[in-house]
Design a protein around this motif. Structure first.
Motif, PDB file in Angstrom:
ATOM      1  N   VAL A  80     -30.626 -27.307   0.605  1.00 27.39           N
ATOM      2  CA  VAL A  80     -30.918 -26.295   1.619  1.00 27.39           C
ATOM      3  C   VAL A  80     -31.192 -26.950   2.968  1.00 27.39           C
ATOM      4  O   VAL A  80     -30.711 -26.515   4.010  1.00 27.39           O
ATOM      5  CB  VAL A  80     -32.101 -25.417   1.173  1.00 27.39           C
ATOM      6  CG1 VAL A  80     -32.506 -24.456   2.296  1.00 27.39           C
ATOM      7  CG2 VAL A  80     -31.736 -24.621  -0.070  1.00 27.39           C
ATOM      8  N   ASP A  81     -32.000 -28.058   2.963  1.00 27.52           N
ATOM      9  CA  ASP A  81     -32.277 -28.758   4.226  1.00 27.52           C
ATOM     10  C   ASP A  81     -30.993 -29.281   4.840  1.00 27.52           C
ATOM     11  O   ASP A  81     -30.798 -29.223   6.054  1.00 27.52           O
ATOM     12  CB  ASP A  81     -33.247 -29.919   3.984  1.00 27.52           C
ATOM     13  CG  ASP A  81     -34.656 -29.422   3.693  1.00 27.52           C
ATOM     14  OD1 ASP A  81     -34.942 -28.256   4.011  1.00 27.52           O
ATOM     15  OD2 ASP A  81     -35.459 -30.186   3.149  1.00 27.52           O
ATOM     16  N   GLN A  82     -30.078 -29.815   3.989  1.00 30.23           N
ATOM     17  CA  GLN A  82     -28.821 -30.357   4.520  1.00 30.23           C
ATOM     18  C   GLN A  82     -27.969 -29.249   5.116  1.00 30.23           C
ATOM     19  O   GLN A  82     -27.322 -29.422   6.154  1.00 30.23           O
ATOM     20  CB  GLN A  82     -28.051 -31.062   3.393  1.00 30.23           C
ATOM     21  CG  GLN A  82     -26.974 -32.018   3.870  1.00 30.23           C
ATOM     22  CD  GLN A  82     -27.555 -33.295   4.430  1.00 30.23           C
ATOM     23  OE1 GLN A  82     -28.383 -33.920   3.795  1.00 30.23           O
ATOM     24  NE2 GLN A  82     -27.132 -33.678   5.619  1.00 30.23           N
ATOM     25  N   ALA A  83     -27.951 -28.069   4.441  1.00 28.29           N
ATOM     26  CA  ALA A  83     -27.183 -26.938   4.979  1.00 28.29           C
ATOM     27  C   ALA A  83     -27.758 -26.465   6.302  1.00 28.29           C
ATOM     28  O   ALA A  83     -27.024 -26.133   7.234  1.00 28.29           O
ATOM     29  CB  ALA A  83     -27.163 -25.792   3.964  1.00 28.29           C
ATOM     30  N   ARG A  84     -29.102 -26.432   6.420  1.00 25.48           N
ATOM     31  CA  ARG A  84     -29.701 -26.031   7.692  1.00 25.48           C
ATOM     32  C   ARG A  84     -29.368 -27.031   8.798  1.00 25.48           C
ATOM     33  O   ARG A  84     -29.097 -26.652   9.941  1.00 25.48           O
ATOM     34  CB  ARG A  84     -31.214 -25.920   7.540  1.00 25.48           C
ATOM     35  CG  ARG A  84     -31.660 -24.715   6.702  1.00 25.48           C
ATOM     36  CD  ARG A  84     -33.150 -24.769   6.468  1.00 25.48           C
ATOM     37  NE  ARG A  84     -33.612 -23.644   5.672  1.00 25.48           N
ATOM     38  CZ  ARG A  84     -34.778 -23.620   5.035  1.00 25.48           C
ATOM     39  NH1 ARG A  84     -35.592 -24.669   5.119  1.00 25.48           N
ATOM     40  NH2 ARG A  84     -35.143 -22.575   4.322  1.00 25.48           N
ATOM     41  N   THR A  85     -29.420 -28.326   8.440  1.00 23.95           N
ATOM     42  CA  THR A  85     -29.065 -29.344   9.441  1.00 23.95           C
ATOM     43  C   THR A  85     -27.637 -29.149   9.918  1.00 23.95           C
ATOM     44  O   THR A  85     -27.340 -29.241  11.116  1.00 23.95           O
ATOM     45  CB  THR A  85     -29.234 -30.748   8.836  1.00 23.95           C
ATOM     46  OG1 THR A  85     -30.597 -30.909   8.426  1.00 23.95           O
ATOM     47  CG2 THR A  85     -28.874 -31.817   9.852  1.00 23.95           C
ATOM     48  N   LEU A  86     -26.729 -28.872   8.970  1.00 21.05           N
ATOM     49  CA  LEU A  86     -25.319 -28.676   9.337  1.00 21.05           C
ATOM     50  C   LEU A  86     -25.156 -27.417  10.190  1.00 21.05           C
ATOM     51  O   LEU A  86     -24.374 -27.397  11.148  1.00 21.05           O
ATOM     52  CB  LEU A  86     -24.472 -28.582   8.065  1.00 21.05           C
ATOM     53  CG  LEU A  86     -22.938 -28.626   8.228  1.00 21.05           C
ATOM     54  CD1 LEU A  86     -22.513 -29.842   9.035  1.00 21.05           C
ATOM     55  CD2 LEU A  86     -22.275 -28.635   6.856  1.00 21.05           C
ATOM     56  N   ALA A  87     -25.929 -26.342   9.872  1.00 23.25           N
ATOM     57  CA  ALA A  87     -25.862 -25.125  10.679  1.00 23.25           C
ATOM     58  C   ALA A  87     -26.395 -25.372  12.085  1.00 23.25           C
ATOM     59  O   ALA A  87     -25.854 -24.861  13.070  1.00 23.25           O
ATOM     60  CB  ALA A  87     -26.655 -24.001  10.002  1.00 23.25           C
ATOM     61  N   SER A  88     -27.474 -26.189  12.192  1.00 19.24           N
ATOM     62  CA  SER A  88     -27.998 -26.530  13.517  1.00 19.24           C
ATOM     63  C   SER A  88     -26.982 -27.325  14.315  1.00 19.24           C
ATOM     64  O   SER A  88     -26.852 -27.149  15.526  1.00 19.24           O
ATOM     65  CB  SER A  88     -29.294 -27.327  13.369  1.00 19.24           C
ATOM     66  OG  SER A  88     -30.280 -26.560  12.745  1.00 19.24           O
ATOM     67  N   ALA A  89     -26.246 -28.230  13.627  1.00 19.50           N
ATOM     68  CA  ALA A  89     -25.202 -28.996  14.324  1.00 19.50           C
ATOM     69  C   ALA A  89     -24.115 -28.066  14.857  1.00 19.50           C
ATOM     70  O   ALA A  89     -23.551 -28.296  15.931  1.00 19.50           O
ATOM     71  CB  ALA A  89     -24.598 -30.030  13.380  1.00 19.50           C
ATOM     72  N   LEU A  90     -23.805 -26.989  14.101  1.00 19.14           N
ATOM     73  CA  LEU A  90     -22.827 -26.002  14.592  1.00 19.14           C
ATOM     74  C   LEU A  90     -23.308 -25.352  15.890  1.00 19.14           C
ATOM     75  O   LEU A  90     -22.558 -25.257  16.871  1.00 19.14           O
ATOM     76  CB  LEU A  90     -22.628 -24.921  13.523  1.00 19.14           C
ATOM     77  CG  LEU A  90     -21.497 -25.130  12.509  1.00 19.14           C
ATOM     78  CD1 LEU A  90     -21.578 -24.076  11.419  1.00 19.14           C
ATOM     79  CD2 LEU A  90     -20.149 -25.104  13.171  1.00 19.14           C
ATOM     80  N   ASP A  91     -24.583 -24.884  15.905  1.00 20.03           N
ATOM     81  CA  ASP A  91     -25.105 -24.254  17.119  1.00 20.03           C
ATOM     82  C   ASP A  91     -25.134 -25.235  18.279  1.00 20.03           C
ATOM     83  O   ASP A  91     -24.874 -24.861  19.427  1.00 20.03           O
ATOM     84  CB  ASP A  91     -26.515 -23.696  16.856  1.00 20.03           C
ATOM     85  CG  ASP A  91     -26.472 -22.255  16.348  1.00 20.03           C
ATOM     86  OD1 ASP A  91     -25.365 -21.684  16.281  1.00 20.03           O
ATOM     87  OD2 ASP A  91     -27.527 -21.708  16.014  1.00 20.03           O
ATOM     88  N   SER A  92     -25.470 -26.507  18.010  1.00 18.60           N
ATOM     89  CA  SER A  92     -25.471 -27.517  19.077  1.00 18.60           C
ATOM     90  C   SER A  92     -24.064 -27.695  19.629  1.00 18.60           C
ATOM     91  O   SER A  92     -23.873 -27.841  20.841  1.00 18.60           O
ATOM     92  CB  SER A  92     -26.012 -28.835  18.535  1.00 18.60           C
ATOM     93  OG  SER A  92     -27.341 -28.709  18.139  1.00 18.60           O
ATOM     94  N   GLU A  93     -23.057 -27.689  18.736  1.00 15.97           N
ATOM     95  CA  GLU A  93     -21.665 -27.840  19.193  1.00 15.97           C
ATOM     96  C   GLU A  93     -21.278 -26.687  20.135  1.00 15.97           C
ATOM     97  O   GLU A  93     -20.693 -26.905  21.199  1.00 15.97           O
ATOM     98  CB  GLU A  93     -20.737 -27.871  17.976  1.00 15.97           C
ATOM     99  CG  GLU A  93     -19.258 -28.004  18.313  1.00 15.97           C
ATOM    100  CD  GLU A  93     -18.892 -29.376  18.824  1.00 15.97           C
ATOM    101  OE1 GLU A  93     -17.812 -29.508  19.422  1.00 15.97           O
ATOM    102  OE2 GLU A  93     -19.699 -30.312  18.641  1.00 15.97           O
ATOM    103  N   PHE A  94     -21.643 -25.442  19.737  1.00 20.03           N
ATOM    104  CA  PHE A  94     -21.296 -24.305  20.587  1.00 20.03           C
ATOM    105  C   PHE A  94     -22.142 -24.276  21.857  1.00 20.03           C
ATOM    106  O   PHE A  94     -21.682 -23.829  22.909  1.00 20.03           O
ATOM    107  CB  PHE A  94     -21.463 -23.000  19.807  1.00 20.03           C
ATOM    108  CG  PHE A  94     -20.354 -22.746  18.823  1.00 20.03           C
ATOM    109  CD1 PHE A  94     -19.043 -22.603  19.248  1.00 20.03           C
ATOM    110  CD2 PHE A  94     -20.598 -22.686  17.454  1.00 20.03           C
ATOM    111  CE1 PHE A  94     -18.013 -22.375  18.346  1.00 20.03           C
ATOM    112  CE2 PHE A  94     -19.576 -22.462  16.545  1.00 20.03           C
ATOM    113  CZ  PHE A  94     -18.269 -22.320  17.000  1.00 20.03           C
ATOM    114  N   SER A  95     -23.413 -24.772  21.783  1.00 21.96           N
ATOM    115  CA  SER A  95     -24.233 -24.844  22.989  1.00 21.96           C
ATOM    116  C   SER A  95     -23.624 -25.811  23.993  1.00 21.96           C
ATOM    117  O   SER A  95     -23.561 -25.531  25.189  1.00 21.96           O
ATOM    118  CB  SER A  95     -25.656 -25.271  22.620  1.00 21.96           C
ATOM    119  OG  SER A  95     -26.439 -25.413  23.777  1.00 21.96           O
TER     120      SER A  95
END
Length: 817
Positions: free
Chosen positions: A61-76
């Motif tokens: 779950v932590d790894q999935a959240r980290t990957l989701a945060s990386a997605l938002d950072s990419e779009f930011s």
């Protein structure tokens, strides 16, 4: 004898029967002892396997959240870049070729920039070269994303799509913009699926894990395995249902390859994209087999050995009793040893957890189900400066910033009450008294009944990221305010141009003559009233510049078709009586119509814009010059920041050195501004840097040589070099002690096409000099900027009595003044 034989036979038979019964009882006794012990051992191993599975699921779950945060950072990052492109002067001017070249240089490798008009037609696309339609008005299927981008100020993000202008699947991010002429366009960034695959690769996941990124419609954007096969397909129903019900969590289902697996899901809060990480059940099965197999084998061996012992021991009662006691003793010893081994394994597992927790960069902690903190890793105590064990329970809360304590306590109480994961940003007090921002996260561990048995949490340092976000928000606010101010100024100027025309006339289209001309027209063009009043419109067209007559004719046709109160305007040239051509801004609107609706008279105004035309040309020239200079300054600052960061030993050292170098750069630019950017005097640069030591009355600094003015392209690097020599002298050299001195000699040799400028910096009276062990910013500046870029030669001699630096730069003859 027969009776004796019979009695003996009966006794022997009875003995065999009793021996058989004893053997069976002994076997049953041994099995009754061995089997529960084996089941107990296997149960302990099974419980350990469940704990390991729970830990792995939390990690998933932590790894999935980290990957989701990386997605938002990419779009930011994509939004920041798109807004920079939307605010560029090239887009505002509608200069698509310049914007194409700018976007081609600045876009992140692997991504492409496109501009679409309000109808979805492509104006430019950096995926294509200029010869293959990079800048060309082309029909596309991008109407939907354009409408979404132009409908609001937020960035619009598309789903994954195939068959667009590029050859691979991609996601489109777009924002709305407008040119100065009022044309509405969408600035689009094409992000191929391979770019998202890099986000997965950056996580360094185990090879037997399967990771995937989904768009807002739960379609596969990229995948760590068989990506090309599944891109654009929908996620399995169980994953879609879970994403609709929760932001993150665990799902047990089958993958698209029909493999049973445990999946961790996390939805990115900003982009609404999702991250999915699947671990096949075979991975968990390997761990269970590795732990349960040896225990089962040992248990089977124990049972077989016990049964064999019982069979042998049953030959005689005494021997059986003795063997039974011996077997029981041996069995107790084996059970004791098995439990000892298990305790050792548990202790080793606890040590491994302790080692991993202490090695993590985060602050790690755990609590009991009621929230009582019973564990903190070593990094926690190192950061807070507290003694181990002193922050157990709820005492740790006093280390939070006073403004965050109530909010943190309320959020923690809510998680304890609801069982939902805990996540919050707050500030912790470090051992030195300062506060740093952290991201606090905690997830519950549950038993088979779903009851929480423990909470595990981490605190991740996000201080630098938080400061960067605040700076970005402030910069965006300033940018928006500046854009609004410019828009207001433009609106006021347009109202003024419409309401205050200088020249007024009325053309009668039915009679094909002008019906009215105000006196300002005669003054502006030098014609007598008889030369303009009542003249046919065809004759008046002769005063229009030949190159503009076709446009003027088309303009007149547009005005005839315009609605009432609709104003059309055109800029063109009109001949003055002195033979010169004057630029005018002409606005026309229908003034009188017949009953049929046909326009028969047109009201027009004309404004002399010759001065504005000249001003526009001068402004464009100044903007190009300013753009060139700003790019050079930013490139210099970027180089200074990069080199300072490499040589700095801490953030404070970086900030101090970087600030000093920016001040030096500002002083050098002040000298350039004073000289109208034609160059700067070398002695002026030296005196600017050494000013505190020139007027101390002790002649600590002497400067000898001719007053040479160096060209502007050399002023900044030479000024920075002198600043570095001065800084090193103040920190470590002659100027660090009262009796130290610096002597600077300037020489100018040769009058040919390439005269040479020489500068010798000599220190004396300072501390003993040692050759530095590593190259700092000053050495990098001298060797790269002066020696490489300016064609000069640099030599630094670290003599024990004082540093001697020699700079020899080649000048152009035209640079000397």
């Amino acid at each position: 004898m027969t009776d004796t034989t019979t009695h003996s036979a009966l006794a022997e038979t009875d003995d065999r029967r009793r021996l058989s019964m004893l053997r069976r009882r002994l076997v049953l006794l041994v099995i009754g002892i061995s089997v529960p012990l084996m089941l107990l051992a296997m149960g302990a191993v099974w419980q350990a396997n469940r704990s390991e599975r729970t830990r792995m699921e939390g990690r998933l779950v932590d790894q999935a959240r980290t990957l989701a945060s990386a997605l938002d950072s990419e779009f930011s990052n994509a939004e920041v870049y798109l807004r920079a492109v939307a605010a560029s002067p090239s887009l505002a001017a509608g200069d698509w070729l310049a914007l194409y070249q700018q976007a081609r240089r600045s876009a992140r490798p692997g991504t492409f920039v496109a501009i679409l008009d309000a109808d979805g037609r492509r104006i430019l696309n950096t995926y294509f070269s200029l010869g293959q339609g990079g800048v060309a008005l082309t029909e596309t299927t991008g109407g939907a994303i354009v409408r979404e981008a132009l409908a609001s100020d937020r960035m619009a993000i598309s789903q994954i799509f195939r068959g667009g202008s590029i050859e691979e699947p991609a996601v489109v991010a777009a924002i709305g913009a407008a040119t100065r002429s009022g044309q509405r366009v969408a600035v689009v960034l094409l992000i191929p699926s391979t770019r998202f695959a890099e986000l997965i690769a950056a996580q360094n996941l185990p090879s037997d894990w399967i990771a995937a990124l989904l768009d807002a419609d739960d379609q596969v954007v990229t995948r760590s395995r068989d990506s090309n096969r599944f891109i654009g397909t929908r996620a399995v129903p169980a994953v879609r249902e879970a994403l609709a019900a929760m932001a993150s969590g665990i799902v047990r289902t089958r993958t698209v390859e029909n493999l049973p697996a445990t999946l961790a899901i996390a939805r990115a809060p900003t982009s609404r994209f999702s991250a999915v990480i699947a671990v096949p059940e075979s991975v968990f099965g390997r761990f269970a087999l590795a732990t349960l197999g040896p225990v089962a084998l040992i248990g089977a061996v124990l049972v077989l050995a016990a049964v064999t012992t019982a069979m042998i021991a049953s030959r005689s009662i005494l021997t059986a009793v003795r063997d039974t006691y011996a077997e029981e003793k041996s069995l107790r010893a084996e059970v004791t040893e098995s439990l000892r081994v298990r305790d050792a394994e548990l202790e080793a597992s606890e040590r491994r957890f302790q080692t991993i927790a202490d090695a993590m960069p985060q602050l790690v902690w755990s609590t009991l189900p009621d929230g009582y903190h019973d564990y903190f890793n070593d990094r926690w105590y190192q950061f807070t400066g507290t003694q181990p064990g002193s922050t157990m329970g709820g005492i740790w809360n006093v280390l939070l910033h006073p403004d965050d304590q109530a909010r943190s306590a309320a959020r923690w109480e809510e998680s304890l009450r609801t069982g939902q994961p805990y996540e919050i940003e707050y500030r912790f007090k470090a051992g030195d008294g300062s506060y740093r921002w952290f991201m606090g996260r905690a997830v519950p561990m549950r038993d088979d009944a779903g009851t929480i048995i423990r909470w595990f949490g981490t605190c991740t340092d996000i201080h630098d990221k938080k400061l960067a976000e605040e700076a970005l928000v402030a910069a965006q606010g300033q940018l928006k305010a500046r854009v609004a101010e410019l828009a207001q100024q433009k609106a006021r100027l347009e109202r003024l141009m419409i309401s205050a025309p200088n020249l007024i006339y009325i053309n009668d289209l039915k009679r094909r003559r002008n019906a009215y001309v105000n006196p300002q027209i005669f003054e502006a063009l030098g014609y007598a009233p008889s030369e303009l009043m009542g003249r046919p419109l065809k004759a008046l067209a002769e005063v229009v510049h030949p190159e503009d007559r076709r446009r003027v004719a088309a303009f007149a046709a547009q005005v005839r078709r315009a609605a009432d109160s609709e104003i059309r305007e055109l800029e063109y040239r009109i001949r003055h009586t002195d033979g010169s051509w004057r630029w005018f801004l002409v606005r026309e609107t229908p003034f009188l119509r017949e009953a049929s609706g046909e326009v028969i008279q047109v009201l027009g105004t004309a404004l002399d814009i010759g001065a504005r035309k000249q001003a526009d040309e001068r402004q464009q020239m100044l903007i190009r010059e300013l753009h060139h200079r700003v790019k050079n300054i930013l490139a210099t600052i970027q180089a200074i920041a990069s080199a300072t960061a490499r040589s700095a030993t801490s953030f404070e050292a970086f900030r101090e050195d970087f600030s000093d170098r920016l001040v030096s750069l500002g002083r050098t630019h002040s000298l350039l501004t004073r000289e109208a950017w034609s160059g700067a005097g070398l002695i002026d640069i030296l005196e600017s840097e050494l000013d505190p030591y020139l007027g101390d009355g002790e002649s600590r600094v002497t400067i000898e040589g001719p007053a040479v003015v160096i060209p502007r392209d050399m002023t900044v690097p030479i000024g920075m070099a002198i600043h570095e020599l001065t800084t090193n002298a103040v920190k470590y050299g002659a100027l660090s002690v009262p009796e130290g001195q610096v002597h600077v000699t300037i020489t100018l040799e040769g009058t040919g096409p390439e005269p040479r400028l020489g500068l010798v910096w000599r220190e004396s009276g300072g501390p003993p000099v040692q050759t530095p062990q590593r190259r700092g910013f000053g050495s990098l500046l001298l060797n790269r900027l002066l020696a490489s870029q300016l064609g000069g030669e640099v030599a630094i001699d670290y003599r024990p009595e004082g540093v001697v630096a020699r700079i020899d730069v080649v000048l152009r003859k035209d640079d000397l003044r």
